[in-house]
Structure formats: structure tokens, C-alpha cells
Design a protein around this motif. Sequence first.
Motif, PDB file in Angstrom:
ATOM      1  N   SER A 160      10.269  19.195   0.970  1.00  0.00           N
ATOM      2  CA  SER A 160       9.640  17.873   0.907  1.00  0.00           C
ATOM      3  C   SER A 160      10.046  16.989   2.081  1.00  0.00           C
ATOM      4  O   SER A 160       9.282  16.125   2.510  1.00  0.00           O
ATOM      5  CB  SER A 160      10.008  17.181  -0.413  1.00  0.00           C
ATOM      6  N   GLN A 161      11.271  17.189   2.615  1.00  0.00           N
ATOM      7  CA  GLN A 161      11.724  16.362   3.728  1.00  0.00           C
ATOM      8  C   GLN A 161      10.833  16.562   4.962  1.00  0.00           C
ATOM      9  O   GLN A 161      10.411  15.602   5.600  1.00  0.00           O
ATOM     10  CB  GLN A 161      13.172  16.687   4.076  1.00  0.00           C
ATOM     11  N   VAL A 162      10.522  17.805   5.278  1.00  0.00           N
ATOM     12  CA  VAL A 162       9.671  18.086   6.433  1.00  0.00           C
ATOM     13  C   VAL A 162       8.250  17.612   6.169  1.00  0.00           C
ATOM     14  O   VAL A 162       7.585  17.076   7.060  1.00  0.00           O
ATOM     15  CB  VAL A 162       9.691  19.593   6.754  1.00  0.00           C
ATOM     16  N   ALA A 163       7.782  17.773   4.927  1.00  0.00           N
ATOM     17  CA  ALA A 163       6.438  17.279   4.583  1.00  0.00           C
ATOM     18  C   ALA A 163       6.341  15.775   4.800  1.00  0.00           C
ATOM     19  O   ALA A 163       5.339  15.260   5.297  1.00  0.00           O
ATOM     20  CB  ALA A 163       6.111  17.628   3.136  1.00  0.00           C
ATOM     21  N   GLY A 164       7.403  15.075   4.435  1.00  0.00           N
ATOM     22  CA  GLY A 164       7.417  13.637   4.665  1.00  0.00           C
ATOM     23  C   GLY A 164       7.456  13.288   6.138  1.00  0.00           C
ATOM     24  O   GLY A 164       6.782  12.359   6.586  1.00  0.00           O
ATOM     25  N   LEU A 165       8.239  14.048   6.915  1.00  0.00           N
ATOM     26  CA  LEU A 165       8.340  13.784   8.344  1.00  0.00           C
ATOM     27  C   LEU A 165       7.016  14.020   9.065  1.00  0.00           C
ATOM     28  O   LEU A 165       6.783  13.449  10.130  1.00  0.00           O
ATOM     29  CB  LEU A 165       9.430  14.670   8.962  1.00  0.00           C
ATOM     30  N   PHE A 166       6.150  14.844   8.493  1.00  0.00           N
ATOM     31  CA  PHE A 166       4.839  15.050   9.098  1.00  0.00           C
ATOM     32  C   PHE A 166       4.056  13.747   9.164  1.00  0.00           C
ATOM     33  O   PHE A 166       3.174  13.585  10.010  1.00  0.00           O
ATOM     34  CB  PHE A 166       4.043  16.097   8.310  1.00  0.00           C
ATOM     35  N   GLY A 167       4.379  12.817   8.268  1.00  0.00           N
ATOM     36  CA  GLY A 167       3.716  11.520   8.319  1.00  0.00           C
ATOM     37  C   GLY A 167       3.962  10.790   9.623  1.00  0.00           C
ATOM     38  O   GLY A 167       3.115  10.007  10.077  1.00  0.00           O
ATOM     39  N   SER A 226       3.399   1.597   7.699  1.00  0.00           N
ATOM     40  CA  SER A 226       4.119   1.659   6.421  1.00  0.00           C
ATOM     41  C   SER A 226       3.746   2.899   5.624  1.00  0.00           C
ATOM     42  O   SER A 226       4.609   3.532   5.008  1.00  0.00           O
ATOM     43  CB  SER A 226       3.831   0.400   5.593  1.00  0.00           C
ATOM     44  N   VAL A 227       2.453   3.254   5.631  1.00  0.00           N
ATOM     45  CA  VAL A 227       2.028   4.449   4.905  1.00  0.00           C
ATOM     46  C   VAL A 227       2.646   5.703   5.526  1.00  0.00           C
ATOM     47  O   VAL A 227       3.129   6.597   4.811  1.00  0.00           O
ATOM     48  CB  VAL A 227       0.493   4.556   4.888  1.00  0.00           C
ATOM     49  N   LEU A 228       2.660   5.759   6.859  1.00  0.00           N
ATOM     50  CA  LEU A 228       3.274   6.906   7.531  1.00  0.00           C
ATOM     51  C   LEU A 228       4.772   6.982   7.233  1.00  0.00           C
ATOM     52  O   LEU A 228       5.305   8.049   6.928  1.00  0.00           O
ATOM     53  CB  LEU A 228       3.042   6.809   9.036  1.00  0.00           C
ATOM     54  N   LEU A 229       5.431   5.833   7.334  1.00  0.00           N
ATOM     55  CA  LEU A 229       6.858   5.810   7.036  1.00  0.00           C
ATOM     56  C   LEU A 229       7.129   6.067   5.560  1.00  0.00           C
ATOM     57  O   LEU A 229       8.187   6.592   5.209  1.00  0.00           O
ATOM     58  CB  LEU A 229       7.453   4.456   7.454  1.00  0.00           C
ATOM     59  N   ALA A 230       6.182   5.683   4.697  1.00  0.00           N
ATOM     60  CA  ALA A 230       6.353   5.917   3.264  1.00  0.00           C
ATOM     61  C   ALA A 230       6.487   7.399   2.978  1.00  0.00           C
ATOM     62  O   ALA A 230       7.370   7.818   2.201  1.00  0.00           O
ATOM     63  CB  ALA A 230       5.168   5.335   2.492  1.00  0.00           C
ATOM     64  N   ARG A 231       5.625   8.204   3.586  1.00  0.00           N
ATOM     65  CA  ARG A 231       5.713   9.655   3.367  1.00  0.00           C
ATOM     66  C   ARG A 231       7.026  10.207   3.904  1.00  0.00           C
ATOM     67  O   ARG A 231       7.681  11.035   3.261  1.00  0.00           O
ATOM     68  CB  ARG A 231       4.528  10.348   4.037  1.00  0.00           C
ATOM     69  N   VAL A 269       0.826  -1.205   0.000  1.00  0.00           N
ATOM     70  CA  VAL A 269       0.000   0.000   0.000  1.00  0.00           C
ATOM     71  C   VAL A 269       0.866   1.264   0.000  1.00  0.00           C
ATOM     72  O   VAL A 269       0.505   2.280  -0.601  1.00  0.00           O
ATOM     73  CB  VAL A 269      -0.948   0.000   1.214  1.00  0.00           C
ATOM     74  N   ALA A 270       2.022   1.200   0.645  1.00  0.00           N
ATOM     75  CA  ALA A 270       2.905   2.370   0.736  1.00  0.00           C
ATOM     76  C   ALA A 270       3.290   2.917  -0.634  1.00  0.00           C
ATOM     77  O   ALA A 270       3.501   4.124  -0.792  1.00  0.00           O
ATOM     78  CB  ALA A 270       4.166   2.008   1.524  1.00  0.00           C
ATOM     79  N   ASN A 271       3.349   2.045  -1.641  1.00  0.00           N
ATOM     80  CA  ASN A 271       3.732   2.488  -2.982  1.00  0.00           C
ATOM     81  C   ASN A 271       2.803   3.562  -3.540  1.00  0.00           C
ATOM     82  O   ASN A 271       3.209   4.366  -4.382  1.00  0.00           O
ATOM     83  CB  ASN A 271       3.740   1.285  -3.933  1.00  0.00           C
ATOM     84  N   VAL A 272       1.559   3.578  -3.068  1.00  0.00           N
ATOM     85  CA  VAL A 272       0.595   4.563  -3.558  1.00  0.00           C
ATOM     86  C   VAL A 272       0.914   5.953  -3.024  1.00  0.00           C
ATOM     87  O   VAL A 272       0.563   6.958  -3.642  1.00  0.00           O
ATOM     88  CB  VAL A 272      -0.836   4.140  -3.145  1.00  0.00           C
ATOM     89  N   TYR A 273       1.627   6.031  -1.903  1.00  0.00           N
ATOM     90  CA  TYR A 273       1.788   7.300  -1.186  1.00  0.00           C
ATOM     91  C   TYR A 273       3.181   7.917  -1.304  1.00  0.00           C
ATOM     92  O   TYR A 273       3.394   9.023  -0.810  1.00  0.00           O
ATOM     93  CB  TYR A 273       1.454   7.100   0.292  1.00  0.00           C
ATOM     94  N   TYR A 274       4.118   7.230  -1.946  1.00  0.00           N
ATOM     95  CA  TYR A 274       5.461   7.781  -2.039  1.00  0.00           C
ATOM     96  C   TYR A 274       5.485   9.137  -2.740  1.00  0.00           C
ATOM     97  O   TYR A 274       6.336   9.985  -2.445  1.00  0.00           O
ATOM     98  CB  TYR A 274       6.383   6.826  -2.797  1.00  0.00           C
ATOM     99  N   ASN A 275       4.577   9.352  -3.685  1.00  0.00           N
ATOM    100  CA  ASN A 275       4.669  10.573  -4.483  1.00  0.00           C
ATOM    101  C   ASN A 275       4.171  11.823  -3.762  1.00  0.00           C
ATOM    102  O   ASN A 275       4.498  12.940  -4.173  1.00  0.00           O
ATOM    103  CB  ASN A 275       3.910  10.411  -5.807  1.00  0.00           C
TER     104      ASN A 275
END
Length: 406
Positions: A259-266, A158-163, A36-42
Motif C-alpha cells: 500500500s505504501q508504494v501504491a500511495g506514492l504513485f499519487g 491534496s488528493v495526490l498527497l492524500a493517496r 476533498v482528500a478525505n474521499v481518497y484516503y481509502n
Amino acid sequence: MNSQQDSAPTTETNTSSMLAERSTVFLLAITCGLSVANVYYNQPLLADIGRSFDISVQQVGFIPTLTQIGYAVGLLFLVPLGDKVERRGLIVKMLFMLACALVATALSPNITWLSVSSFILGFNSIVAHLIIPFVARMTAVAERGKVIGTLMSGVIVSVLLARAASGIVGNILGWQAIYWIAAGLMIVLAFAIRGRLPVSKSSDKLSYRQLMQSLGHLVRQQPVLREAALNIALIFAAFNAFWVTLVFRLEAPPYYYGSQVAGLFGLVGIAGAIATPFIGRLVDKWGARVLVGFALAISLSGFVIIWIAGNYLIALILGVLLLDLAMHAAYVSNQVRVYNLVPNAESRLNTVYMVTNYSGGALGSFLGTYSWAMWKWNGVCALSFSLLVVALVVHLSGRRSRLKQV
């Protein structure tokens, strides 16, 4: 005839004993989560992708939309096969197909290629929804909330870590790198699943055409299915409208983050992931419908905080925490309601539920980027809040209709 009847209980017994082993459940949770994480990497990478191809916010906003549309199409046309074909082989094949789609995405030379590969990536990312209905079928009704909550905790983590991972990896190695890494993980999981899970053949003799036709019958005959699916679609639309625009909000004043901080928000939502098995137990104890009501109240509160105090980092973090907790509670609760409706049709019930869910998610992604382009953060918050109000109306209307029937 007798041999066929004997083989079904044997397979069921083997699978039930397999599910009792923690290592196998852990493997299944990881497989569900990473697929499922593959859907959220972008999502945290949209700004980087836009700069890479020199395209506008509206154009790059279609990438997560296409991924989620592909996911919904895969749910519609592939997941029903879980009620018909041998499940282990199907899961392994889908993991290999998923690896190929990830490689194609990483190799994208232009936005057209990326759009097509993103759709195919979403189409093949449905492995979790082959595994979860299969496990639900082998679990007693009184324990389904707990079991689904456990598997969903793996998905959510996994979805949270994906971001977070995609934001960090994209910042260091470029946005393509996360897709190469994910492709390698899918291949490893394919071999692990093949070596760990037993063969699991379905006793259902329906043709593929009959399987697909039965989806319409289920929708018409099951009002709870219609209500739960529409409810989660509206909630997920609001959730996605927020997440696909968060990176643009964080790049704007007063934050100026990347983008790094946006990802860490996950990672803020990790508390919601940890709480998911507990939510599953509450579903078994209090009932799924009660938990859906709580989830809607929490999500509305979260968006009020984000909308009113979104210029303060602590308020944004608190809002994200509430949104993630509410989303997980609504997802698990509605899913349990759906699985309890018709025995031996778990994959098809899951198909209707998840296709509606991700269609809502795709619509939310599109409307979210459009709202940002037109009205910035106020537009996104107004959109998401309105979607949640409609979800609350659907929830209360379903309760009233049942009271009238009684």
C-alpha cells in the motif's frame, strides 16, 4: 428594500477584496484540498482494510464506492444551499460534521460500520464545492479559468498527497491513523475559516424546495451542462477504475509492492497539479471545449501505454502522469464551461456537474474492482479505455450538434 439592495454590493465588495489577499486564497485552497482528500484516503488502504476485516476484494471494493456515492448525495442535497444560506457558517458547520465522520470511520469495528461511516464521510466532504462556486461568482468571467485553476491546484495536490500520505501512514501506524489525523485538520480549518472569512449572505430568496426543483430546470434548459457533466463523469469513471485497482496490480507479479508504494504513485501526478493554474489560463485563452478535446486525447494515450506496457514500471509511471494531467485539464475546462452558463446559479450548476461526476466515479470504482476480480488488469484497462471512447463520442457529438444549430 433599499437597505437590502445596498447590503448586497457591500458584501460583494468585501468578498472581492478578501479574494485579492494571497493568504486567504491559500487558506481556501488548503480547505478545498483537504476536504476533498478525505474521499481518497481509502484507495491505497483497501488491501490493508480487507486483511483487517478478513473480507474479499469485491467486498472491500465497495468502500470507495460508498464513499463516492455519499459524496454525490452530499453534492446533490447540500451544495445548492450555497445559493441560499450564509456561506461562511455553512462551511464551518460542514467542517465540524466532517471531523465527526472521520472519527466514526477510524473507530469502525467491522465492515458494516465502516461502510456506513464511509458513506457519511463522503456526504460531508463537499466543502470545496461550497467554496469554489462562491469564489467563481465573485470573479470576472475572463479570469475564471485562472482562479478556478488556482483553487483546483490546491485540491489536486491534496488528493495526490492524500493517496501518498494514507499509504505511508497506513503502512506505519495502521489504516485507521490517517482518519484521526484528518479529523484534527478539519477542526483546525473550521476555526481558521471562521476567523478569516467575512459573513457572506445570499440575496436569493428561493426556498430549499424551489432550489432543488431548479436543478431539473437547469438540466433541461442547458445542453452544455448535460454534455460537460456526462463527459467528466465518463472520464472520472475511467480514472477511478484505474486507481481503485492499482494497489492490487502493484501487489501482483512482477511488482509485489504494498500500500505504501501504491500511495506514492499519487505523487507521480504532481506535475498535473502544478500545471493546473496554467491549464486555467489556457482555458481563458483558447476556450474550454478545445482543452476538453486535448484532455481526452491525452487520457486515451495514457491508457494505451498502461495497457500495452504495464508490466514495466517506467511505462506505468508515464501512464499515471498522462492520466492525471488529462483528468485535471478535463475537470477545470468542463467546470469553467458550466460556471459561465447562468449568473447567480453557480452552486446549483456545480451541483449538477459534480453529482454527475461523482456518480460516474462511484460507478467506475465498482466496475473497476469487478473487472479486476473477473479479468484482472486486462479487464480494468479495457473498461477504462471503453469509457474514454464513449466520452470522446459525447464530446464530438456536442460539437456537431452546435454546428448544425449554426
